[in-house]
Design a protein around this motif. Structure first.
Motif, PDB file in Angstrom:
ATOM      1  N   ARG A  94       0.831  -1.213   0.000  1.00  0.00           N
ATOM      2  CA  ARG A  94       0.000   0.000   0.000  1.00  0.00           C
ATOM      3  C   ARG A  94       0.861   1.258   0.000  1.00  0.00           C
ATOM      4  NH1 ARG A  94      -3.119  -3.079   3.716  1.00  0.00           N
ATOM      5  NH2 ARG A  94      -2.185  -1.980   5.495  1.00  0.00           N
ATOM      6  N   ALA A  95       2.064   1.147   0.566  1.00  0.00           N
ATOM      7  CA  ALA A  95       2.987   2.286   0.597  1.00  0.00           C
ATOM      8  C   ALA A  95       3.826   2.383  -0.675  1.00  0.00           C
ATOM      9  CB  ALA A  95       3.890   2.181   1.814  1.00  0.00           C
ATOM     10  N   GLY A  96       3.580   1.484  -1.624  1.00  0.00           N
ATOM     11  CA  GLY A  96       4.303   1.514  -2.887  1.00  0.00           C
ATOM     12  C   GLY A  96       5.616   0.768  -2.872  1.00  0.00           C
ATOM     13  N   ILE A  97       5.854  -0.023  -1.825  1.00  0.00           N
ATOM     14  CA  ILE A  97       7.085  -0.812  -1.739  1.00  0.00           C
ATOM     15  C   ILE A  97       6.858  -2.155  -2.396  1.00  0.00           C
ATOM     16  CG2 ILE A  97       8.733  -1.907  -0.166  1.00  0.00           C
ATOM     17  CD1 ILE A  97       8.022   0.294   1.863  1.00  0.00           C
ATOM     18  N   LYS A  98       7.721  -2.523  -3.317  1.00  0.00           N
ATOM     19  CA  LYS A  98       7.570  -3.774  -4.051  1.00  0.00           C
ATOM     20  C   LYS A  98       7.732  -4.966  -3.110  1.00  0.00           C
ATOM     21  CE  LYS A  98       9.237  -6.121  -8.248  1.00  0.00           C
ATOM     22  NZ  LYS A  98       9.009  -7.447  -7.707  1.00  0.00           N
ATOM     23  N   VAL A  99       6.768  -5.866  -3.163  1.00  0.00           N
ATOM     24  CA  VAL A  99       6.824  -7.071  -2.353  1.00  0.00           C
ATOM     25  C   VAL A  99       7.710  -8.094  -3.067  1.00  0.00           C
ATOM     26  CG1 VAL A  99       5.495  -8.954  -1.343  1.00  0.00           C
ATOM     27  CG2 VAL A  99       4.558  -6.632  -1.376  1.00  0.00           C
ATOM     28  N   PRO A 100       8.715  -8.648  -2.397  1.00  0.00           N
ATOM     29  CA  PRO A 100       9.622  -9.591  -3.066  1.00  0.00           C
ATOM     30  C   PRO A 100       8.912 -10.865  -3.488  1.00  0.00           C
ATOM     31  CG  PRO A 100      10.019  -9.559  -0.700  1.00  0.00           C
ATOM     32  CD  PRO A 100       9.073  -8.438  -0.988  1.00  0.00           C
ATOM     33  N   GLU A 101       9.392 -11.444  -4.582  1.00  0.00           N
ATOM     34  CA  GLU A 101       8.795 -12.680  -5.082  1.00  0.00           C
ATOM     35  C   GLU A 101       9.417 -13.906  -4.433  1.00  0.00           C
ATOM     36  OE1 GLU A 101       9.156 -12.627  -9.305  1.00  0.00           O
ATOM     37  OE2 GLU A 101       7.921 -10.821  -9.556  1.00  0.00           O
ATOM     38  N   ARG A 124      22.932   8.939  16.221  1.00  0.00           N
ATOM     39  CA  ARG A 124      23.056  10.374  15.930  1.00  0.00           C
ATOM     40  C   ARG A 124      22.771  10.654  14.459  1.00  0.00           C
ATOM     41  NH1 ARG A 124      27.586   9.409  19.233  1.00  0.00           N
ATOM     42  NH2 ARG A 124      29.004   9.400  17.446  1.00  0.00           N
ATOM     43  N   VAL A 125      22.961   9.644  13.615  1.00  0.00           N
ATOM     44  CA  VAL A 125      22.863   9.857  12.166  1.00  0.00           C
ATOM     45  C   VAL A 125      21.532   9.362  11.598  1.00  0.00           C
ATOM     46  CG1 VAL A 125      25.347   9.795  11.814  1.00  0.00           C
ATOM     47  CG2 VAL A 125      24.044   7.655  11.757  1.00  0.00           C
ATOM     48  N   SER A 126      20.555   9.057  12.434  1.00  0.00           N
ATOM     49  CA  SER A 126      19.269   8.569  11.941  1.00  0.00           C
ATOM     50  C   SER A 126      18.121   9.299  12.619  1.00  0.00           C
ATOM     51  CB  SER A 126      19.127   7.061  12.192  1.00  0.00           C
ATOM     52  OG  SER A 126      17.837   6.607  11.829  1.00  0.00           O
ATOM     53  N   GLU A 127      17.098   9.616  11.830  1.00  0.00           N
ATOM     54  CA  GLU A 127      15.881  10.241  12.357  1.00  0.00           C
ATOM     55  C   GLU A 127      14.680   9.306  12.232  1.00  0.00           C
ATOM     56  OE1 GLU A 127      15.851  13.032  14.022  1.00  0.00           O
ATOM     57  OE2 GLU A 127      18.023  13.146  13.696  1.00  0.00           O
ATOM     58  N   LYS A 128      14.912   8.082  11.768  1.00  0.00           N
ATOM     59  CA  LYS A 128      13.785   7.177  11.528  1.00  0.00           C
ATOM     60  C   LYS A 128      14.054   5.803  12.135  1.00  0.00           C
ATOM     61  CE  LYS A 128      12.148   9.556   7.384  1.00  0.00           C
ATOM     62  NZ  LYS A 128      11.792   9.441   5.934  1.00  0.00           N
ATOM     63  N   MET A 129      14.138   5.774  13.456  1.00  0.00           N
ATOM     64  CA  MET A 129      14.389   4.542  14.187  1.00  0.00           C
ATOM     65  C   MET A 129      13.051   3.824  14.415  1.00  0.00           C
ATOM     66  SD  MET A 129      16.216   4.233  17.907  1.00  0.00           S
ATOM     67  CE  MET A 129      16.399   2.694  18.784  1.00  0.00           C
ATOM     68  N   ASP A 130      13.007   2.549  14.052  1.00  0.00           N
ATOM     69  CA  ASP A 130      11.747   1.802  14.044  1.00  0.00           C
ATOM     70  C   ASP A 130      11.894   0.508  14.839  1.00  0.00           C
ATOM     71  OD1 ASP A 130       9.121   1.186  13.386  1.00  0.00           O
ATOM     72  OD2 ASP A 130       9.445   1.278  11.217  1.00  0.00           O
ATOM     73  N   TYR A 131      10.771  -0.101  15.144  1.00  0.00           N
ATOM     74  CA  TYR A 131      10.693  -1.367  15.879  1.00  0.00           C
ATOM     75  C   TYR A 131      10.127  -2.456  14.972  1.00  0.00           C
ATOM     76  CZ  TYR A 131       5.908   0.322  15.924  1.00  0.00           C
ATOM     77  OH  TYR A 131       4.686   0.808  15.517  1.00  0.00           O
ATOM     78  N   GLU A 132      10.448  -3.707  15.276  1.00  0.00           N
ATOM     79  CA  GLU A 132       9.850  -4.847  14.585  1.00  0.00           C
ATOM     80  C   GLU A 132       9.839  -6.045  15.546  1.00  0.00           C
ATOM     81  OE1 GLU A 132      11.539  -5.870  10.814  1.00  0.00           O
ATOM     82  OE2 GLU A 132      11.220  -3.878   9.950  1.00  0.00           O
ATOM     83  N   GLY A 255       6.486   1.136  12.771  1.00  0.00           N
ATOM     84  CA  GLY A 255       6.435   2.576  12.945  1.00  0.00           C
ATOM     85  C   GLY A 255       6.364   3.364  11.658  1.00  0.00           C
ATOM     86  N   ILE A 256       7.094   2.913  10.632  1.00  0.00           N
ATOM     87  CA  ILE A 256       7.106   3.659   9.373  1.00  0.00           C
ATOM     88  C   ILE A 256       5.726   3.682   8.727  1.00  0.00           C
ATOM     89  CG2 ILE A 256       7.824   1.685   7.945  1.00  0.00           C
ATOM     90  CD1 ILE A 256       9.559   3.682   6.352  1.00  0.00           C
ATOM     91  N   ALA A 257       4.947   2.611   8.926  1.00  0.00           N
ATOM     92  CA  ALA A 257       3.597   2.558   8.363  1.00  0.00           C
ATOM     93  C   ALA A 257       2.642   3.471   9.120  1.00  0.00           C
ATOM     94  CB  ALA A 257       3.077   1.126   8.388  1.00  0.00           C
ATOM     95  N   LEU A 258       2.902   3.661  10.418  1.00  0.00           N
ATOM     96  CA  LEU A 258       2.036   4.502  11.249  1.00  0.00           C
ATOM     97  C   LEU A 258       2.522   5.944  11.321  1.00  0.00           C
ATOM     98  CD1 LEU A 258       1.545   2.053  14.269  1.00  0.00           C
ATOM     99  CD2 LEU A 258       0.042   2.354  12.295  1.00  0.00           C
TER     100      LEU A 258
END
Length: 287
Positions: A94-101, A124-132, A255-258
């Motif tokens: 839905r976010a336009g990221i290709k799903v691997p085959e 220090r060099v990242s602004e998009k820290m996410d959880y999984e 987090g990136i999806a939300l």
């Protein structure tokens, strides 16, 4: 058996969890190995012997009095699969990221490994820290070219994992490795639950909270490629060794999806049915 690595009185050792206590393996068997990786490599007979010795024992120390450490801090490999849950693949699409085959594999460099309750650092060099939230698998027997039918026999145990990810670094490179490998971005534990205690690893409830707000919830049955298929695939390429770690994928609502990335002070808890939980506070990276 639940195998833990822990520090008590300034000494770090390994032991078995029984109720609210941890019993050093040396108290169960003076000849027991000194690392969890070696215990798993020794095979089911040793684990069965230790389990019998644990029954009725009165030795050990309260869990509340110890610091639980990363169960396998010296893994040779930490391999992880991307977009391996149906709902996560759908949110990516839905976010336009290709799903691997095919199965999409990357490394988490082993320097990312940290304990189940240790801080995880915002780079220090990242602004998009996410959880999984992820179910972790640890290999128990050296193997190569493992069939899907035989794959369960090479699993040593399971653990709770958080595949912490710096999304901006993940997507700036053709491979995910840089974004997945920052120091402290591999919290794991709280212990290794041996394979004989897990009836079906594809039927476990997995949940994640940030600051008490539930963000992720799924059954491990939502995998696209199950654990046996994953081990089969990896073993076509490389020899898997006792202590090698596999993160089996995350479910939807990362987090990136939300649009909700982790910030210093956030507390992230991951819990998997029957395996326990890990809980890590986000902190600024030390200078």
């Amino acid at each position: 058996m639940k195998l833990a690595r822990y520090t008590h009185g300034g000494v770090t050792t390994i032991g078995a969890i029984t109720g609210e206590r941890v019993v050093p393996l040396s108290a169960l068997d003076q000849a027991a190995p000194s690392t969890i990786r070696e215990v798993l490599a020794a095979g089911p007979d040793l684990i069965a012997r230790l389990t019998r010795a644990l029954v009725g024992t009165s030795v050990g120390v309260p869990l509340a009095d110890v610091r639980l450490e990363a169960p396998i801090p010296d893994a040779q490999k930490y391999l992880a699969i991307g977009m391996n849950y149906h709902d996560h693949a759908e949110e990516a699409a839905r976010a336009g990221i290709k799903v691997p085959e095919n199965q999409l594999w990357f490394n988490k460099q082993v320097t990312c490994i940290t304990g189940p309750y240790d801080p995880i650092y915002k780079p220090r060099v990242s602004e998009k820290m996410d959880y999984e939230a992820e179910l972790g698998v640890v290999i128990g027997r050296r193997c190569r070219y493992v069939s899907i039918e035989e794959a369960a026999s090479v699993v040593g145990g399971y653990f709770v994992a958080n595949d912490v990810t710096a999304r901006d670094w993940q997507f700036k490179s053709p491979t995910f490795t840089l974004g997945k490998s920052f120091d402290s971005h591999g919290p794991m534990g709280p212990w290794i639950t041996t394979a004989d205690e897990v009836m079906d690893p594809h039927a476990l409830d997995m949940k994640l909270w940030v600051n008490g707000e539930q963000r992720q919830s799924a059954s491990t049955g939502g995998m696209i490629y199950n654990i046996w298929q994953q081990i089969h695939e990896l073993s076509q390429v490389m020899t898997l060794e006792p202590g090698d770690l596999i993160a089996t994928g995350t479910c939807a609502n990362v987090g990136i999806a939300l649009g909700k990335f982790l910030q210093p002070g956030d507390v992230v808890r991951v819990e998997i049915q029957g395996l326990g939980h890990i809980e890590n506070t986000v902190a600024d990276e030390p200078v």
